[in-house]
Write an enzyme that holds these catalytic residues in place. Structure first.
Site, PDB file in Angstrom:
ATOM      1  N   CYS A   1      -4.039  13.026  13.059  1.00 15.70           N
ATOM      2  CA  CYS A   1      -4.787  11.787  12.879  1.00 15.70           C
ATOM      3  C   CYS A   1      -4.620  10.921  14.112  1.00 15.70           C
ATOM      4  CB  CYS A   1      -4.348  11.063  11.610  1.00 15.70           C
ATOM      5  SG  CYS A   1      -2.728  10.339  11.745  1.00 15.70           S
TER       6      CYS A   1
ATOM      7  N   ARG B   1       0.856  15.019  12.533  1.00 14.58           N
ATOM      8  CA  ARG B   1       1.618  14.606  11.342  1.00 14.58           C
ATOM      9  C   ARG B   1       1.836  15.813  10.446  1.00 14.58           C
ATOM     10  NH1 ARG B   1      -0.428   9.004   9.133  1.00 14.58           N
ATOM     11  NH2 ARG B   1       1.508   9.197   7.958  1.00 14.58           N
TER      12      ARG B   1
ATOM     13  N   LYS C   1       0.846  -1.208   0.000  1.00 18.94           N
ATOM     14  CA  LYS C   1       0.000   0.000   0.000  1.00 18.94           C
ATOM     15  C   LYS C   1       0.875   1.248   0.000  1.00 18.94           C
ATOM     16  CE  LYS C   1      -1.521   1.676   4.117  1.00 18.94           C
ATOM     17  NZ  LYS C   1      -1.264   3.100   4.426  1.00 18.94           N
ATOM     18  N   ASN C   2       1.875   1.255   0.891  1.00 19.49           N
ATOM     19  CA  ASN C   2       2.657   2.481   1.052  1.00 19.49           C
ATOM     20  C   ASN C   2       3.624   2.743  -0.101  1.00 19.49           C
ATOM     21  OD1 ASN C   2       1.253   3.007   3.321  1.00 19.49           O
ATOM     22  ND2 ASN C   2       2.872   2.483   4.770  1.00 19.49           N
TER      23      ASN C   2
ATOM     24  N   ASP D   1       5.040   0.833  11.845  1.00 16.14           N
ATOM     25  CA  ASP D   1       3.793   0.228  11.354  1.00 16.14           C
ATOM     26  C   ASP D   1       3.594  -1.213  11.833  1.00 16.14           C
ATOM     27  OD1 ASP D   1       3.236   2.580  10.077  1.00 16.14           O
ATOM     28  OD2 ASP D   1       3.865   1.903   8.088  1.00 16.14           O
TER      29      ASP D   1
ATOM     30  N   ARG E   1      -8.556  -0.082   4.969  1.00 13.23           N
ATOM     31  CA  ARG E   1      -7.684   0.922   4.341  1.00 13.23           C
ATOM     32  C   ARG E   1      -6.359   0.292   3.910  1.00 13.23           C
ATOM     33  NH1 ARG E   1      -5.941   5.020   8.111  1.00 13.23           N
ATOM     34  NH2 ARG E   1      -4.610   5.348   6.337  1.00 13.23           N
TER      35      ARG E   1
HETATM   36  N1  EPU Z   1       7.506  14.617  10.098  1.00 10.70           N
HETATM   37  C1  EPU Z   1       7.699  15.961  10.326  1.00 10.70           C
HETATM   38  N2  EPU Z   1       7.479  16.835   9.297  1.00 10.70           N
HETATM   39  C2  EPU Z   1       7.109  16.414   8.072  1.00 10.70           C
HETATM   40  C3  EPU Z   1       6.933  15.048   7.825  1.00 10.70           C
HETATM   41  C4  EPU Z   1       7.137  14.158   8.872  1.00 10.70           C
HETATM   42  O1  EPU Z   1       8.023  16.365  11.430  1.00 10.70           O
HETATM   43  O2  EPU Z   1       6.944  17.271   7.169  1.00 10.70           O
HETATM   44  C5  EPU Z   1       7.728  13.661  11.189  1.00 10.70           C
HETATM   45  C6  EPU Z   1       6.485  12.844  11.522  1.00 10.70           C
HETATM   46  O3  EPU Z   1       5.628  13.531  12.407  1.00 10.70           O
HETATM   47  C7  EPU Z   1       7.073  11.590  12.095  1.00 10.70           C
HETATM   48  C8  EPU Z   1       8.352  11.401  11.286  1.00 10.70           C
HETATM   49  O4  EPU Z   1       8.655  12.701  10.729  1.00 10.70           O
HETATM   50  O5  EPU Z   1       7.425  11.799  13.447  1.00 10.70           O
HETATM   51  C9  EPU Z   1       8.265  10.395  10.187  1.00 10.70           C
HETATM   52  O6  EPU Z   1       7.085  10.599   9.416  1.00 10.70           O
HETATM   53  P1  EPU Z   1       7.052  10.293   7.866  1.00 10.70           P
HETATM   54  O7  EPU Z   1       6.967  11.576   7.122  1.00 10.70           O
HETATM   55  O8  EPU Z   1       8.161   9.380   7.516  1.00 10.70           O
HETATM   56  O9  EPU Z   1       5.648   9.541   7.707  1.00 10.70           O
HETATM   57  P2  EPU Z   1       4.793   9.549   6.380  1.00 10.70           P
HETATM   58  O10 EPU Z   1       5.698   9.574   5.225  1.00 10.70           O
HETATM   59  O11 EPU Z   1       3.719  10.560   6.484  1.00 10.70           O
HETATM   60  C10 EPU Z   1       4.732   6.970   5.962  1.00 10.70           C
HETATM   61  C11 EPU Z   1       3.703   5.879   5.960  1.00 10.70           C
HETATM   62  C12 EPU Z   1       3.232   5.605   7.369  1.00 10.70           C
HETATM   63  C13 EPU Z   1       4.449   5.215   8.210  1.00 10.70           C
HETATM   64  C14 EPU Z   1       5.500   6.314   8.158  1.00 10.70           C
HETATM   65  C15 EPU Z   1       6.772   5.976   8.894  1.00 10.70           C
HETATM   66  C16 EPU Z   1       2.566   6.053   3.841  1.00 10.70           C
HETATM   67  C17 EPU Z   1       1.333   6.370   3.090  1.00 10.70           C
HETATM   68  N3  EPU Z   1       2.558   6.269   5.152  1.00 10.70           N
HETATM   69  O12 EPU Z   1       4.080   8.126   6.479  1.00 10.70           O
HETATM   70  O13 EPU Z   1       2.357   4.500   7.280  1.00 10.70           O
HETATM   71  O14 EPU Z   1       4.052   4.999   9.545  1.00 10.70           O
HETATM   72  O15 EPU Z   1       5.838   6.590   6.782  1.00 10.70           O
HETATM   73  O16 EPU Z   1       7.346   4.835   8.380  1.00 10.70           O
HETATM   74  O17 EPU Z   1       3.538   5.629   3.267  1.00 10.70           O
HETATM   75  C18 EPU Z   1       0.532   3.151   7.883  1.00 10.70           C
HETATM   76  O18 EPU Z   1       0.696   2.528   6.815  1.00 10.70           O
HETATM   77  O19 EPU Z   1      -0.231   2.740   8.790  1.00 10.70           O
HETATM   78  C19 EPU Z   1       1.248   4.392   8.091  1.00 10.70           C
HETATM   79  C20 EPU Z   1       0.882   5.290   9.002  1.00 10.70           C
END
Ligand code: EPU
Length: 452
Positions: A146, A151, A40-41, A338, A430
């Site tokens: 969320c 986030r 998915k991701n 995750d 989801r």
């Molecule tokens: N963060 C910031 N600023 C940003 C972006 C992220 O401070 O602009 C922080 C976040 O708050 C968090 C950390 O950086 O503490 C890492 O977040 P990341 O940006 O890596 O998360 P994401 O890219 O939004 C993806 C996955 C998540 C998974 C995370 C971490 C997808 C669609 N989502 O989210 O998946 O937990 O990486 O590996 O790829 C799930 O599948 O259940 C899920 C939540």
């Protein structure tokens, strides 16, 4: 030679399984084979990246999930045509679950990701980089908080600003614009919690069409970043160093559609590994990549789970004498956030005290209260949970709260004595394709109760 046996169908609109629940009678030992779906991701940002390609892209292994339906709807509103072929012949096309998905951009005028869709799926933010690079403008509703905590998207915006995009906020939207063409540069992309997965992908996509070279220092190394980079390279991008913290991207003038297969879902695979372990089962997982699960395998072996690999299949078995462990979630290749909730479900039955610390999303503990309702003994202290193992969990009426927390509840229910009713399983829909069918096929007593 490839043989096409499916027929063309338009991708379905999201179904509202909002009030469906699962009834699980625990205690069955899982035994048999489960096929792992595409990630998915990986699929979500890859679909968004296809906005930048000219021609018809063919994606294989895209899972059928409500998050994918939401992304398809969003891209449909942005002038993209997406078609899903019915399941192809598994002998020729890997997992039998899904046919390929065709993607073609037919109208580049619309650049807006509406709040209605963004609020249901944060991954909508993935369109930001591709839209700016290809259409010069993006209006994306700011994703709110969320269930797993705050986030922010500041790192996405900062990275794109460094490439020359200008941003302001207006009516709850991020409005980004590019004058002329984005320009490559050297930048640091990490934040307070480490690298960002979707932020890295957004900036990488934009840099692929920028003028000159971009160097991303502090890039996320997750396999999903590499999968997207691999697809972009097939489209003509010049990306190097993906899978490491320093990526080099030489911008190109255009990207041309290609055929690409999405990598297996490492989180789904890890969840089923834990399902085998928690039910004292013996399960073979097909179409998965164990290299992506090295930290997970390490922790599970420490717990006492037996894991072996044979020609792309992972064999998992357990005698349910579980040892307690310590685990801290980390960016890849560390233990993924995750799978934190699912590991916690397993450790509720370990022989002693385990400690889990959540470093990526420090508030991601909604499953703790529900697991305790099933007889677990978990105490939360800040971003750490202390789990005192018990000898038995008991079925109870419980509520799914977010995707991975819900998966943990399913695992706990499979091992619990008696019946568990899990409400709001739309969270599971989801991100887990046909989870109840896959579990039932290996002996779980699980049933979906439809909302009428
Ligand atoms: N963060 C910031 N600023 C940003 C972006 C992220 O401070 O602009 C922080 C976040 O708050 C968090 C950390 O950086 O503490 C890492 O977040 P990341 O940006 O890596 O998360 P994401 O890219 O939004 C993806 C996955 C998540 C998974 C995370 C971490 C997808 C669609 N989502 O989210 O998946 O937990 O990486 O590996 O790829 C799930 O599948 O259940 C899920 C939540």
């Amino acid at each position: 030679m490839r043989r096409f046996v499916g027929k063309l169908t338009v991708v379905s609109e999201p179904k509202d399984g909002r009030m469906d629940s699962f009834l699980i009678r625990g205690g069955n030992r899982l035994k048999g084979t489960i096929e792992i779906s595409g990630s998915k991701n990986s699929a979500l940002p890859i679909l968004a990246a296809c906005l930048m390609a000219e021609g018809k892209t063919v994606l294989k292994g895209v899972p059928r999930l409500s998050d994918i339906d939401s992304m398809v709807k969003l891209l449909g509103e942005m002038g993209c045509h997406l078609y899903r072929h019915e399941a192809a012949d598994s002998m020729f096309d890997g997992p039998a679950l899904n046919g390929p998905l065709d993607f073609e951009v037919t109208d580049e005028k619309k650049c807006e990701a509406r709040y209605d869709i963004v609020k249901t799926m944060r991954a909508s933010i993935c369109v930001l980089g591709p839209l700016l690079a290809k259409r010069g403008k993006a209006i994306v509703s700011i994703p709110g908080g969320c269930a797993i905590g705050d986030r922010p998207v500041d790192l996405h915006v900062r990275g794109l600003q460094k490439l020359g995009a200008e941003f302001h906020t207006e009516g709850g939207n991020i409005v980004g614009e590019v004058r002329g063409r984005l320009k490559g540069c050297r930048m640091y992309l990490g934040g307070a919690q480490g690298p960002t997965v979707l932020g890295t992908i957004n900036v990488m996509c934009a840099a692929a069409l920028a003028e000159g070279e971009t160097v991303l220092v502090g890039a996320a190394c997750e396999p999903e970043v590499s999968d997207c980079a691999d697809m972009l390279n097939k489209m003509g991008a010049k990306i190097k160093g993906h899978g490491t913290p320093e990526m080099r991207i030489e911008g190109v003038e255009k990207l041309t559609a290609c055929e690409h297969r999405i990598i297996p879902d490492r989180i789904e695979c890890g969840t089923f590994m834990i399902a085998a372990a928690i039910t004292n089962g013996e399960v073979q997982l097909k179409h998965c990549n164990m290299d992506h699960l090295i930290a997970v395998t390490d922790r599970l072996e420490e717990v006492g789970v037996h894991i072996s690999r044979e020609n792309g299949t992972i064999n998992v078995s357990s005698s349910r004498r579980l040892s307690p462990v310590e685990m801290t979630t980390q960016p890849y290749p560390g233990f993924p956030t995750d799978l934190q909730a699912q590991l916690m479900a397993l450790l509720t039955l370990a022989d002693g005290m385990s400690v889990i610390t959540e470093r990526i999303f420090p508030d991601r503990f909604l499953h703790v209260g529900e697991l305790n309702r099933m007889g677990a003994k978990i105490r939360k202290e800040g971003a750490t949970a202390v789990i005192q193992g018990v000898t038995q969990l008991f079925g109870a009426p419980i509520m799914a709260s977010d995707l991975r927390a819900s998966a943990a509840l399913v695992l706990a229910a499979l091992a619990a004595k008696g019946e568990t009713k899990i409400d709001r399983v739309y969270h599971i829909d989801r991100g887990y394709e046909k989870i109840e069918q896959k579990l039932a096929a290996v002996g779980a007593n699980i049933e979906r109760v439809k909302d009428r």
